[in-house]
Design a protein around this motif. Structure first.
Motif, PDB file in Angstrom:
ATOM      1  N   LEU A  65       1.163  -1.006   0.286  1.00  0.00           N
ATOM      2  CA  LEU A  65       0.231   0.376   0.155  1.00  0.00           C
ATOM      3  C   LEU A  65       0.852   1.020  -0.407  1.00  0.00           C
ATOM      4  N   GLY A  66       1.902   1.404   1.008  1.00  0.00           N
ATOM      5  CA  GLY A  66       2.648   2.098   0.480  1.00  0.00           C
ATOM      6  C   GLY A  66       3.151   2.798  -1.108  1.00  0.00           C
ATOM      7  N   VAL A  67       3.611   1.592  -1.056  1.00  0.00           N
ATOM      8  CA  VAL A  67       4.626   1.335  -2.448  1.00  0.00           C
ATOM      9  C   VAL A  67       3.833   2.575  -3.721  1.00  0.00           C
ATOM     10  N   ALA A  68       2.534   1.549  -3.947  1.00  0.00           N
ATOM     11  CA  ALA A  68       1.325   2.521  -4.186  1.00  0.00           C
ATOM     12  C   ALA A  68      -0.142   1.560  -4.388  1.00  0.00           C
ATOM     13  N   TRP A  69      -1.438   2.553  -4.011  1.00  0.00           N
ATOM     14  CA  TRP A  69      -1.878   2.323  -3.479  1.00  0.00           C
ATOM     15  C   TRP A  69      -2.827   1.635  -4.153  1.00  0.00           C
ATOM     16  N   LEU A  70      -2.477   1.458  -5.622  1.00  0.00           N
ATOM     17  CA  LEU A  70      -3.436   0.439  -6.680  1.00  0.00           C
ATOM     18  C   LEU A  70      -2.640  -0.595  -6.538  1.00  0.00           C
ATOM     19  N   LEU A  71      -1.512  -1.138  -5.972  1.00  0.00           N
ATOM     20  CA  LEU A  71      -1.055  -2.313  -5.787  1.00  0.00           C
ATOM     21  C   LEU A  71      -0.510  -3.252  -4.390  1.00  0.00           C
ATOM     22  N   GLY A  72      -2.062  -2.078  -3.620  1.00  0.00           N
ATOM     23  CA  GLY A  72      -2.217  -2.838  -2.434  1.00  0.00           C
ATOM     24  C   GLY A  72      -3.449  -3.113  -2.299  1.00  0.00           C
ATOM     25  N   LEU A  73      -4.304  -2.432  -3.610  1.00  0.00           N
ATOM     26  CA  LEU A  73      -5.406  -2.907  -3.941  1.00  0.00           C
ATOM     27  C   LEU A  73      -5.373  -4.758  -4.157  1.00  0.00           C
ATOM     28  N   ALA A  74      -4.685  -4.272  -5.740  1.00  0.00           N
ATOM     29  CA  ALA A  74      -4.273  -5.691  -5.884  1.00  0.00           C
ATOM     30  C   ALA A  74      -4.384  -7.004  -5.226  1.00  0.00           C
ATOM     31  N   VAL A  75      -3.114  -6.418  -4.302  1.00  0.00           N
ATOM     32  CA  VAL A  75      -2.476  -7.311  -3.708  1.00  0.00           C
ATOM     33  C   VAL A  75      -4.333  -8.243  -2.501  1.00  0.00           C
ATOM     34  N   SER A  76      -4.259  -6.964  -2.021  1.00  0.00           N
ATOM     35  CA  SER A  76      -5.319  -6.995  -0.892  1.00  0.00           C
ATOM     36  C   SER A  76      -6.790  -7.616  -1.888  1.00  0.00           C
ATOM     37  N   GLY A  77      -7.350  -7.411  -2.885  1.00  0.00           N
ATOM     38  CA  GLY A  77      -8.643  -7.628  -3.586  1.00  0.00           C
ATOM     39  C   GLY A  77      -8.208  -9.151  -3.991  1.00  0.00           C
ATOM     40  N   THR A  78      -7.224 -10.098  -4.446  1.00  0.00           N
ATOM     41  CA  THR A  78      -6.555 -11.366  -4.726  1.00  0.00           C
ATOM     42  C   THR A  78      -6.688 -12.066  -3.129  1.00  0.00           C
ATOM     43  N   TRP A  79      -6.352 -11.748  -2.072  1.00  0.00           N
ATOM     44  CA  TRP A  79      -6.098 -12.205  -1.315  1.00  0.00           C
ATOM     45  C   TRP A  79      -7.589 -12.548  -0.508  1.00  0.00           C
ATOM     46  N   LEU A  80      -9.024 -11.121  -0.579  1.00  0.00           N
ATOM     47  CA  LEU A  80     -10.029 -11.672  -0.814  1.00  0.00           C
ATOM     48  C   LEU A  80     -10.776 -12.584  -1.503  1.00  0.00           C
ATOM     49  N   LEU A  81     -10.579 -12.142  -2.573  1.00  0.00           N
ATOM     50  CA  LEU A  81     -10.993 -12.846  -3.563  1.00  0.00           C
ATOM     51  C   LEU A  81     -10.858 -14.755  -3.351  1.00  0.00           C
ATOM     52  N   VAL A  82     -10.027 -14.675  -2.562  1.00  0.00           N
ATOM     53  CA  VAL A  82      -8.983 -16.136  -2.682  1.00  0.00           C
ATOM     54  C   VAL A  82      -9.985 -16.834  -1.307  1.00  0.00           C
ATOM     55  N   TYR A  83      -9.861 -15.912  -0.726  1.00  0.00           N
ATOM     56  CA  TYR A  83     -10.873 -16.015   0.523  1.00  0.00           C
ATOM     57  C   TYR A  83     -11.777 -16.128   0.081  1.00  0.00           C
ATOM     58  N   LYS A  84     -13.173 -15.693  -0.765  1.00  0.00           N
ATOM     59  CA  LYS A  84     -13.715 -15.973  -0.285  1.00  0.00           C
ATOM     60  C   LYS A  84     -14.545 -16.823  -0.876  1.00  0.00           C
ATOM     61  N   ILE A  85     -13.578 -17.367  -2.103  1.00  0.00           N
ATOM     62  CA  ILE A  85     -13.922 -19.114  -3.005  1.00  0.00           C
ATOM     63  C   ILE A  85     -13.283 -20.280  -2.020  1.00  0.00           C
ATOM     64  N   GLY A  86     -12.476 -20.153  -1.164  1.00  0.00           N
ATOM     65  CA  GLY A  86     -11.847 -21.046  -0.178  1.00  0.00           C
ATOM     66  C   GLY A  86     -11.837 -20.767   1.179  1.00  0.00           C
ATOM     67  N   LYS A  87     -12.443 -19.535   1.700  1.00  0.00           N
ATOM     68  CA  LYS A  87     -12.267 -20.059   2.803  1.00  0.00           C
ATOM     69  C   LYS A  87     -10.858 -19.903   3.541  1.00  0.00           C
TER      70      LYS A  87
END
Length: 190
Positions: free
Chosen positions: A114-136
């Motif tokens: 998030l510190g390096v680039a907010w869009l980067l942080g969103l991509a990483v956190s979005g990936t985490w959330l998507l995979v968690y939503k699917i796999g728990k």
């Protein structure tokens, strides 16, 4: 030359264990001696519930975010910024204040992205959330996000020092999750 002083500052900031502090302040058991033994947000949730885990997660992310933002405000070059990123992450893994026994680094790595680039942080956190939503499964989410982070850095930031730094961070995250990977492969990770 003075900007290199941000590197030990980032390490010391990363060395502050949110999990241990939150557990002490909330009257909970020491996360290093309970649950999985890992001083991180997932284990704090096992010990003390969602509120304690959310505070721990925020603290761990902030200790990665703050040094990186300071470095960016001071206008350091990407070589120094990369060193600050890695130092904050390393501080969480091997905290000088807690016998060099820290967490796995997922939330702190999110903070530095998030510190390096907010869009980067969103991509990483979005990936985490998507995979968690699917796999728990939190560890699976962290692993997939870690694997994709260097690619996101290449795509969004494009700096060779930062790509290499995040490739190293991702490798360390995978290594720190090796027992989780074994349980995932055996179908025993929940």
């Amino acid at each position: 030359m003075m900007e290199w002083l941000l590197v030990p500052f980032a390490y010391l900031t990363g060395s502050v264990s949110s999990a241990i502090i939150v557990c002490k302040l909330m009257g909970l058991a020491d996360p290093r001696e309970n649950g999985s033994g890992n001083p991180g947000a997932t284990n704090v949730m096992r010990i003390g519930g969602k509120k304690a885990a959310a505070i721990t997660l925020a603290g761990d992310a902030l200790k990665g975010l703050i040094p990186v933002l300071i470095a960016k405000v001071l206008g350091v070059d990407t070589m120094v910024l990369s060193a600050v990123v890695f130092a904050a992450f390393l501080g969480h893994l091997y905290p000088v204040f807690f016998g060099f026994k820290g967490g796995k680094g997922v939330a702190t790595s999110l903070g530095v992205t998030l510190g390096v680039a907010w869009l980067l942080g969103l991509a990483v956190s979005g990936t985490w959330l998507l995979v968690y939503k699917i796999g728990k499964i939190s560890s699976l989410s962290a692993l997939v996000a870690a694997i994709l982070t260097p690619f996101y850095v290449w795509l969004i930031v494009g700096d060779v020092y930062l790509i290499a730094t995040f490739a190293l961070i991702s490798s360390v995250l995978l290594w720190r999750h090796r027992s989780n990977i074994q349980r995932l492969l055996a179908g025993r990770e929940f």
